[in-house]
Design a protein around this motif. Structure first.
Motif, mmCIF file in Angstrom:
data_model
loop_
_atom_site.group_PDB
_atom_site.id
_atom_site.type_symbol
_atom_site.label_atom_id
_atom_site.label_comp_id
_atom_site.label_asym_id
_atom_site.label_seq_id
_atom_site.Cartn_x
_atom_site.Cartn_y
_atom_site.Cartn_z
ATOM 1 N N THR A 11 0.827 -1.210 0.000
ATOM 2 C CA THR A 11 0.000 0.000 0.000
ATOM 3 C C THR A 11 0.860 1.257 0.000
ATOM 4 O O THR A 11 0.526 2.267 -0.598
ATOM 5 N N PHE A 12 1.987 1.199 0.705
ATOM 6 C CA PHE A 12 2.828 2.383 0.853
ATOM 7 C C PHE A 12 4.140 2.198 0.103
ATOM 8 O O PHE A 12 4.696 1.112 0.051
ATOM 9 N N PRO A 228 1.067 -3.851 8.705
ATOM 10 C CA PRO A 228 0.362 -2.964 7.762
ATOM 11 C C PRO A 228 -0.720 -2.128 8.435
ATOM 12 O O PRO A 228 -0.889 -0.944 8.122
ATOM 13 N N ALA A 229 -1.471 -2.738 9.365
ATOM 14 C CA ALA A 229 -2.530 -1.996 10.058
ATOM 15 C C ALA A 229 -1.948 -0.898 10.935
ATOM 16 O O ALA A 229 -2.519 0.196 11.038
ATOM 17 N N MET A 230 -0.802 -1.161 11.563
ATOM 18 C CA MET A 230 -0.174 -0.139 12.397
ATOM 19 C C MET A 230 0.302 1.035 11.555
ATOM 20 O O MET A 230 0.207 2.191 11.966
ATOM 21 N N LYS A 231 0.805 0.720 10.349
ATOM 22 C CA LYS A 231 1.221 1.793 9.455
ATOM 23 C C LYS A 231 0.029 2.690 9.109
ATOM 24 O O LYS A 231 0.128 3.924 9.167
ATOM 25 N N GLN A 232 -1.087 2.064 8.764
ATOM 26 C CA GLN A 232 -2.267 2.845 8.411
ATOM 27 C C GLN A 232 -2.766 3.656 9.599
ATOM 28 O O GLN A 232 -3.174 4.817 9.455
ATOM 29 N N GLN A 240 4.633 9.673 11.477
ATOM 30 C CA GLN A 240 5.636 8.784 10.924
ATOM 31 C C GLN A 240 5.448 7.400 11.552
ATOM 32 O O GLN A 240 4.976 7.277 12.681
ATOM 33 N N PHE A 241 5.837 6.356 10.827
ATOM 34 C CA PHE A 241 5.778 5.003 11.378
ATOM 35 C C PHE A 241 7.105 4.310 11.135
ATOM 36 O O PHE A 241 7.598 4.263 10.003
ATOM 37 N N ILE A 242 7.693 3.793 12.205
ATOM 38 C CA ILE A 242 8.960 3.075 12.116
ATOM 39 C C ILE A 242 8.774 1.698 12.737
ATOM 40 O O ILE A 242 8.320 1.575 13.871
ATOM 41 N N CYS A 243 9.098 0.671 11.979
ATOM 42 C CA CYS A 243 9.059 -0.694 12.497
ATOM 43 C C CYS A 243 10.390 -1.354 12.168
ATOM 44 O O CYS A 243 10.890 -1.217 11.048
ATOM 45 N N ILE A 273 9.024 -5.789 6.166
ATOM 46 C CA ILE A 273 8.502 -4.602 6.842
ATOM 47 C C ILE A 273 9.002 -3.318 6.198
ATOM 48 O O ILE A 273 8.458 -2.244 6.453
ATOM 49 N N ASP A 274 10.017 -3.433 5.331
ATOM 50 C CA ASP A 274 10.537 -2.235 4.662
ATOM 51 C C ASP A 274 9.471 -1.542 3.822
ATOM 52 O O ASP A 274 9.539 -0.334 3.595
ATOM 53 N N HIS A 275 8.473 -2.279 3.373
ATOM 54 C CA HIS A 275 7.408 -1.682 2.570
ATOM 55 C C HIS A 275 6.488 -0.800 3.420
ATOM 56 O O HIS A 275 5.704 -0.031 2.867
ATOM 57 N N TYR A 276 6.581 -0.922 4.722
ATOM 58 C CA TYR A 276 5.654 -0.205 5.606
ATOM 59 C C TYR A 276 6.350 0.771 6.540
ATOM 60 O O TYR A 276 5.738 1.742 6.977
#
Length: 374
Positions: A11-12, A228-232, A240-243, A273-276
């Motif tokens: 998605t991101f 993915p849900a946490m990113k959204q 910002q979202f960092i995982c 997780i790099d995609h998110y």
């Protein structure tokens, strides 16, 4: 690894990243200037200072690198010593102050005095927090003389940014991770107050879209499906979202076989997780050469000082101490333990820890080896 199928819908993209005020402001030109200054007579020049405040914490996350150290440290620097450290850091070129450490910064009655002085010296404060005290009026009033809403508003008004711990959106799992009943409700209240206080307002600069709110967490067997849900969720709050993969140290080592991904799978998890995630590591302002070298505010750009005043490698690597600000100036400590100015030298700490974990697991009898089936 079966989790791969969860990440097919990207998605991101990296075009969608949000930047955090105080960390992501640095660019290649800043690094080139810093390198030139260091190589031409000022090897103690810095761009950041990372300080630890209290060792005390109000939650008990199983993965914490300081799991057994949750009480106030009687040897903690005094407010005057923090002020002096800040003054020295500014004189050496620091523009950002990261506040983290072995405990919860908002659990420290000295926090507002430290932040106030930093702001008076034009340092940008970035505070790492679990956010729950901002949603707990009783504790906030006891510590700071302000309820949680006013505490949050004060930090916003002085221009601080927040790095807020987020491991899951599942209330029951959240409380299992932090080991405190009722913590999710306080976390939710704290986040709502952050939004109300203006932390999630975004603005455009030449290099991208900035915010003062970041949610940061680790990917484990418990929570990877919800990345993915946490990113959204973070994006819905203009954050910002960092995982990232956790550092296998402290409490995380005790759960390595049941909750962490095996070292052999770490790179695959990172790729997923790099995609998110907006970036791989929290304190990285800029990636210079793919993933080969990620600059770090705690490795390349400035020192980490513990709550007792020791200069150490990192918040997660405190065994090697390079002297203390109680005995030497910050400049002298930096000169005595000069960190490399070669930007092709990424921080080795996390990879070093995974090598150690691999060796430890290889030493176990074959019958005890754990095969990941998640």
């Amino acid at each position: 690894m079966q989790t791969a199928k969860l990440f097919n819908d990207h998605t991101f993209s990296k075009r969608d990243v949000l930047l955090l005020q105080g960390i992501d402001n640095y660019n290649r030109e800043d690094l080139d200037i810093l390198k030139e200054v260091r190589e031409n007579g000022k090897p103690d020049a810095i761009l950041s200072i990372c300080v630890s405040t209290t060792s005390a914490c109000n939650i008990r996350c199983w993965y914490c690198y300081a799991l057994g150290n949750k009480k106030r440290n009687p040897q903690q620097l005094t407010v005057e010593e923090y002020r002096d450290l800040i003054d020295q850091a500014v004189d050496l070129g620091a523009r950002t102050m990261i506040v983290c450490g072995d405990g919860e910064p908002t659990y420290d009655p000295a926090l507002l005095d430290i932040v106030k002085h930093a702001v008076s010296r034009e340092l940008m404060p970035v505070i790492v927090t679990n956010g729950t005290i901002m949603g707990n009026d009783r504790v906030s009033k006891h510590l700071h003389g302000l309820d949680g809403r006013d505490l949050t508003q004060y930090l916003s008004d002085v221009g601080a940014s927040l790095l807020v711990k987020l491991e899951t959106l599942d209330p029951a799992l959240y409380e299992s991770i932090v080991n405190v009943r009722g913590a999710w409700q306080k976390f939710e209240a704290g986040v709502e107050r952050m939004i109300d206080a203006g932390f999630s307002r975004t603005w455009e600069q030449e290099d991208g879209t900035y915010t003062r709110l970041s949610f940061t967490g680790i990917a484990t067997k418990e929570n990877v499906e919800s990345v993915p849900a946490m990113k959204q969720w973070a994006r819905d709050r203009n954050a910002q979202f960092i995982c990232k993969v956790p550092s296998p140290i402290g409490g995380a080592l005790d759960q390595a076989e049941t909750k962490l991904f095996p070292p052999a799978e770490v790179e695959q998890v990172r790729s997923l997780i790099d995609h998110y995630t907006d970036k791989r590591e929290t304190l990285t302002p800029i990636v210079l050469d793919g993933d080969k070298c990620m600059t770090c505010l705690a490795w390349h750009l400035g020192p980490v000082i513990t709550e007792e005043g020791y200069y150490v490698e990192c918040y997660t690597s405190t065994d090697a101490k390079f002297g203390t600000v109680r005995e030497k100036s910050l400049s002298q400590l930096l000169l005595d333990k000069a960190k490399g100015t070669d930007w092709d030298n990424p921080c080795p700490i996390k990879d070093r820890l995974y090598v150690q974990l691999t060796q430890k697991m290889q030493q176990k009898p074959q019958a005890e080896e754990v095969i990941c089936t998640s």
